[in-house]
Design a protein around this motif. Structure first.
Motif, mmCIF file in Angstrom:
data_model
loop_
_atom_site.group_PDB
_atom_site.id
_atom_site.type_symbol
_atom_site.label_atom_id
_atom_site.label_comp_id
_atom_site.label_asym_id
_atom_site.label_seq_id
_atom_site.Cartn_x
_atom_site.Cartn_y
_atom_site.Cartn_z
ATOM 1 N N PRO A 136 0.885 -1.210 0.013
ATOM 2 C CA PRO A 136 0.068 0.130 -0.039
ATOM 3 C C PRO A 136 0.772 1.253 -0.039
ATOM 4 O O PRO A 136 1.917 1.138 0.543
ATOM 5 C CB PRO A 136 -0.776 -0.185 1.316
ATOM 6 N N GLN A 137 0.531 2.411 -0.515
ATOM 7 C CA GLN A 137 1.199 3.464 -0.833
ATOM 8 C C GLN A 137 0.451 4.842 -0.028
ATOM 9 O O GLN A 137 -0.786 4.808 -0.284
ATOM 10 C CB GLN A 137 1.483 3.687 -2.152
ATOM 11 N N ARG A 138 1.252 5.611 0.464
ATOM 12 C CA ARG A 138 0.552 6.764 0.983
ATOM 13 C C ARG A 138 0.284 7.984 -0.141
ATOM 14 O O ARG A 138 1.192 7.943 -0.899
ATOM 15 C CB ARG A 138 1.465 7.506 1.988
ATOM 16 N N GLY A 139 -0.643 8.312 -0.152
ATOM 17 C CA GLY A 139 -0.860 9.577 -1.059
ATOM 18 C C GLY A 139 -1.158 8.868 -2.474
ATOM 19 O O GLY A 139 -1.477 9.685 -3.522
ATOM 20 N N VAL A 140 -1.395 7.640 -2.584
ATOM 21 C CA VAL A 140 -1.386 7.178 -4.007
ATOM 22 C C VAL A 140 -2.718 6.290 -3.762
ATOM 23 O O VAL A 140 -3.433 6.305 -4.702
ATOM 24 C CB VAL A 140 -0.390 6.155 -4.337
#
Ligand code: HEM
Lengths: 328, 569
Positions: free
Chosen positions: B90-94
């Motif tokens: 999982p990616q932050r801001g994506v």
């Protein structure tokens, strides 16, 4: 029954028929490969005079073989080869008709879900193969592999991925979809020819290294065209497909800008399109780099092809993202 | 040949021909092989190590290594590999699921923090990812710019002289032609000129070269990558992205405070947002009503009234998926929708303490939605409600409350109630979609929680005279994504240039053609040899030589005989 349903039904039947004929063509190619007992002296670029009286042929870079043995091609194998090509063409025609009927049934470009994408992408692969064949490129040994892949994917499409004809979710309802996916499909078709040629090139190259004299003479590899010939076919395919893929990625970015307000957001689909692109760029560079040309470059091309398929299969089924194909 | 990093092909051959008599150039195989290696660009993979001790020598070596083709391949490979984890973690801001990173950290208490420290949840803005692409750009510039300089020189230099043994070249043909040598050379030269070759005519031969556009295309392509990177950088430094939910009848003004979520870049002027405002007049959705895809969304449409400037003229617009509203450089996209039941609440004192639509968040394709209603003004205690909104209700004993269809066929609001303290007083930010139950107690009837299913117009009365709630009607809400990207135009121009440059560089074949005539024999026929040599990895254009020979005066049709390289079968 209303016309669209009839068309959808017709499309399904055509696809089933195409699968059957593809399977026959594949068997014919396999039989032909098995029958051809001698190394075919030189990959005989089949020269077909074009309008200007010139030759649409790939010259053979190999020096003539020491014995200078003339091309004795097994007549039966030759006949089988013609039959295989004819069957492939027939299957292709059925396949085209199936895809067109589907398009008419749904009243839009027929690549809006995984089933439709698969039927269209396999169509592009066969088309690319036939174009190479018609232009006299030495690709007949790719036939069995390309057709095996096409038959397998179509088989999965009609069983696992099948989606009845219907409209699109709104996010996919854009002419950029038509353009972006069409480019991806064409690139995928030509990448398939490139990957098959690369696979055979690597096989042949390994066999060459094993056999004394640096020229494979035995087994399947020994009957393949020379490594340099296969490598050139692969390079030509990749040179064509790479800009098309670049275009597909850029068109996708424009579409994303239109629907989400950002042209690039590292969505898993976008990420894998990028990875595919970068791997193929690495392949093209490697082809101009001493120590990388040939074997290592070949592996890069295969990695690019794997990334292309992972984007379609893996990302759709295992990773969730914004792309509406996700989850079939 | 020391000058070899990404050596400009024209140069390599020119050097070779300058340093030794042209006749020798392709004589021995070893040399011709080397010539090929150098002439086809970029083949010198790694520069030799410096022999001297000096810092300058080492710096030169390092620079050459960085700008070598092998480094380019390795960096590209590294870039591809580095992009992988971002698609799997999982990616932050994506992520479209903002809680994903937090959840992952909670589920993986051992590896999670380490991955976090190494930037694996922000791969695409991590230092190591940036290091790879910045190195790649430096390497590329250092590799491609010198090529451009050499392109400039070689486009003005003459094509090199013919090697002695033309038969060694990629494509070679020989023909006997009944004409004067001078006449033949002139004819060959004008044939080649007509095909836009640069041509030089010598005593007994013609030399020609074509395809400079290929290198120009290559240069444009690589430099557009740089421009594209600038475009992306400008967008992420100065742009912003935000999200807002607007209920039918409500308005949104483009100021930071009105956003539900706002992600600016480091240099974004958040106070200077384009001051437009919109009112959502009406939202319509159409769904597939029959067939196997029944319930799939088909059309969404948001009818808005827009004021492009405060106090400006009101303008009616329709925003659909893929058809955003654009105000100056800011775009407003429709990304989703859902329902907001309109309720009114009367408290224990008999006073109306709440009235209006409440956004319920959809959690499946049929728009089963969940949400909460907070009534902080309730007396004697505050009131909270929690439950589901189902546009087409069904209560499945196994699956619980679920909607069967996304449109309003049988809308129901299923609620349970809480009394006590909503926890809004302590100033800590709270989600509008969740009740903080620490100081709340659930309203019970006997041992069972109090729960009711309401259709529009129905009322529920809390036990013990604590109040009533009326489900008045249903409104819809729309999710909008609002984005501003000042680098977009530059990126688009770069992308178009990139594609054009790439197509040109892959389609054009740079090649040389030589034609040599041997003195006429007794019969008045001259022997003509033509050969071509590809300066790129693609073979020379098929048929080019045969049509050249066919164009010579006195050529017999089909009289050209090919070298063993391209014999027919
Ligand atoms: C983002 C990175 C890059 C991408 C996507 C890229 C892509 C490409 C492509 C598609 C080609 C055409 C290949 C062909 O003609 O067969 C090419 C050629 C070339 N690239 Fe790059 N490149 C990149 C970075 C670099 C770097 C770092 C260098 C130098 C170290 C470089 C040097 C070259 C050269 C010299 C050629 C011409 C090769 C030839 O003529 O065969 N590129 N590049």
């Amino acid at each position: 029954m209303p016309i669209p349903n009839l068309l959808a039904e017709l499309s399904d039947r055509l696809i089933y028929s195409a699968i059957a004929v593809y399977a026959l063509a594949m068997l014919a190619y396999a039989y032909q490969a098995a029958r051809r007992s001698h190394p075919v002296p030189e990959d005989a670029p089949r020269l077909e005079p074009d309008a200007a009286g010139a030759h649409a042929a790939v010259p053979d870079p190999q020096p003539p073989t020491a014995g200078g043995r003339p091309a004795i091609r097994d007549a039966a194998a030759r006949r089988t080869e013609r039959i295989a090509a004819a069957l492939t063409t027939l299957a292709f025609v059925l396949h085209v008709a199936g895809v067109v009927a589907r398009g008419l049934a749904v009243g839009r470009a027929p690549w809006g879900n995984m089933y439709e994408f698969t039927t269209a992408a396999t169509l592009a692969a066969t088309a690319a193969y036939l174009v190479f064949l018609r232009r006299g490129q030495p690709v007949r040994d790719l036939g069995v592999w390309v057709l095996a892949l096409v038959t397998l994917c179509l088989g999965l499409a009609v069983t696992v991925l099948y989606t009845p004809a219907g409209d699109l979710v709104p996010a996919l309802n854009s002419y950029w979809l038509v353009i972006h996916v069409a480019a991806a499909i064409i690139a995928g078709g030509v990448f398939t020819v490139g990957a098959a040629a690369t696979g055979l090139y690597l096989t042949r190259r390994r066999a060459d290294a094993r056999d004394a004299g640096g020229q494979a003479t035995r087994g399947y590899a020994g009957r393949l065209p020379a490594g340099a010939t296969l490598e050139r076919v692969a390079h030509t395919a990749h040179l064509f497909a790479f800009p098309v893929w670049t275009f597909a990625v850029l068109a996708g970015a424009i579409w994303a800008e239109d629907s989400w307000g950002r042209y690039w957001g590292w969505d898993p689909k976008e990420t894998w399109a990028f990875i595919t692109w970068v791997l193929y760029a690495a392949y093209l560079h490697a082809q101009s780099t001493a120590g990388w040309r040939g074997r290592k470059a070949g592996w890069l091309a295969l990695a690019g092809y794997a990334a292309f398929w992972f984007n379609f299969v893996g990302v759709n089924l295992f990773i969730t993202g914004l792309h509406s194909y996700a989850g079939v | 040949m020391t000058e070899s990093i990404g050596a400009w092909p024209g140069n390599a051959v020119a050097e070779a021909t300058a340093s030794r008599p042209a006749e020798d150039t392709l004589e021995d195989t070893a040399l011709s092989h080397r010539l090929e290696e150098a002439a086809r660009p970029g083949v010198m993979a790694v520069p030799p190590r410096p022999t001297g001790q000096g810092l300058v020598a080492w710096a030169r070596w390092a620079w050459r290594t960085l700008t070598s083709m092998r480094t380019a391949v390795l960096l590209l490979l590294a870039l591809a590999l580095a992009a992988v984890p971002g698609s799997l973690l999982p990616q932050r801001g994506v992520a479209f699921d903002p809680g994903a990173v937090t959840r992952f950290l909670a589920d993986n208490p051992v590896v999670g923090p380490w991955l976090d420290r190494l930037g694996f949840f922000e791969v695409y803005s991590s230092p190591w990812f940036a290091a790879i692409y910045l190195l790649l750009m430096v390497s590329m510039t250092g590799c491609v710019l010198p090529r451009a300089a050499r392109l400039w020189q070689s486009a003005r230099a003459e094509p090199p002289r013919a090697p002695t043994n033309l038969a060694r070249l990629d494509d070679h043909r020989r023909a006997t032609v009944a004409a004067e040598p001078a006449q033949i050379l002139q004819a060959a030269a004008s044939h080649l000129r007509a095909r836009r070759f640069r041509v030089v005519v010598d005593d007994d031969s013609v030399r020609a070269e074509k395809g400079y556009l290929r290198e120009a295309g290559n240069l444009v392509f690589h430099l557009s990558l740089l421009a594209l990177l600038f475009g992306v950088a400008i967008g992420s430094l100065f742009g912003f992205e935000g999200r807002v939910i607007v209920v039918e009848g409500a308005s949104f003004t483009n100021t930071r405070l009105q956003y539900d979520e706002f992600t600016p870049g480091p240099l974004t002027d958040a106070a200077g947002l384009s001051p437009f405002s919109v009112t959502l007049d009406d939202f319509t959705a159409r769904f597939e009503t029959a067939g196997p895809q029944r319930g799939s969304a088909r059309d969404f449409q948001a009818d808005l009234t827009v004021l492009r400037t405060p106090g400006g003229p009101a303008e009616k617009v329709t925003v659909e998926v893929n058809h955003p509203l654009q105000v100056e450089g800011t775009k407003m996209f429709l990304t989703g929708h859902g329902y907001a039941p309109v309720v009114s609440v009367i408290d224990g004192r008999g006073q109306t303490v709440f009235s209006g639509p409440v956004v319920f968040v959809p959690f499946d394709g049929n728009l089963s939605s969940e949400g909460v209603i907070k009534v902080p003004d309730g007396q004697p205690t505050q009131l909270g409600f929690e439950g589901f909104f189902l546009p087409t209700a069904s209560v499945d004993p196994a699956a619980g409350p679920r909607s069967l269809y996304p449109d309003l066929v049988d809308p129901q609001l299923l609620l349970t109630a809480y009394t006590g303290d909503l926890g809004l007083g302590d100033g800590a930010p709270q989600s509008v979609f969740r009740l903080d139950k620490t100081d709340l107690s659930q309203v019970m009837v006997g041992d069972e929680p109090f729960a009711r299913a309401l259709r529009p117009g129905e009322l529920m009365t809390l036990p013990g005279g604590q109040g009533t709630l009326t489900f008045e009607s249903v409104s819809r809400f729309a999710n909008f994504q609002i984005a501003h990207d000042p680098g977009k135009e530059l990126s688009l121009v770069a992308a178009v240039a990139l594609l054009l440059g790439l197509t040109v560089s892959l389609a054009v074949r740079r090649r040389r053609v030589w034609v040599r005539v041997s003195a006429a024999s007794a019969g008045g026929a001259a022997t003509v040899e033509a050969a071509s040599y590809a300066l790129t990895r693609r073979e020379p254009v098929p048929g080019e030589l045969s049509s050249l020979l066919a164009a010579l005066p006195g050529a017999e049709p089909g009289g050209a005989d090919a070298s063993p390289h391209d014999r027919e079968d």
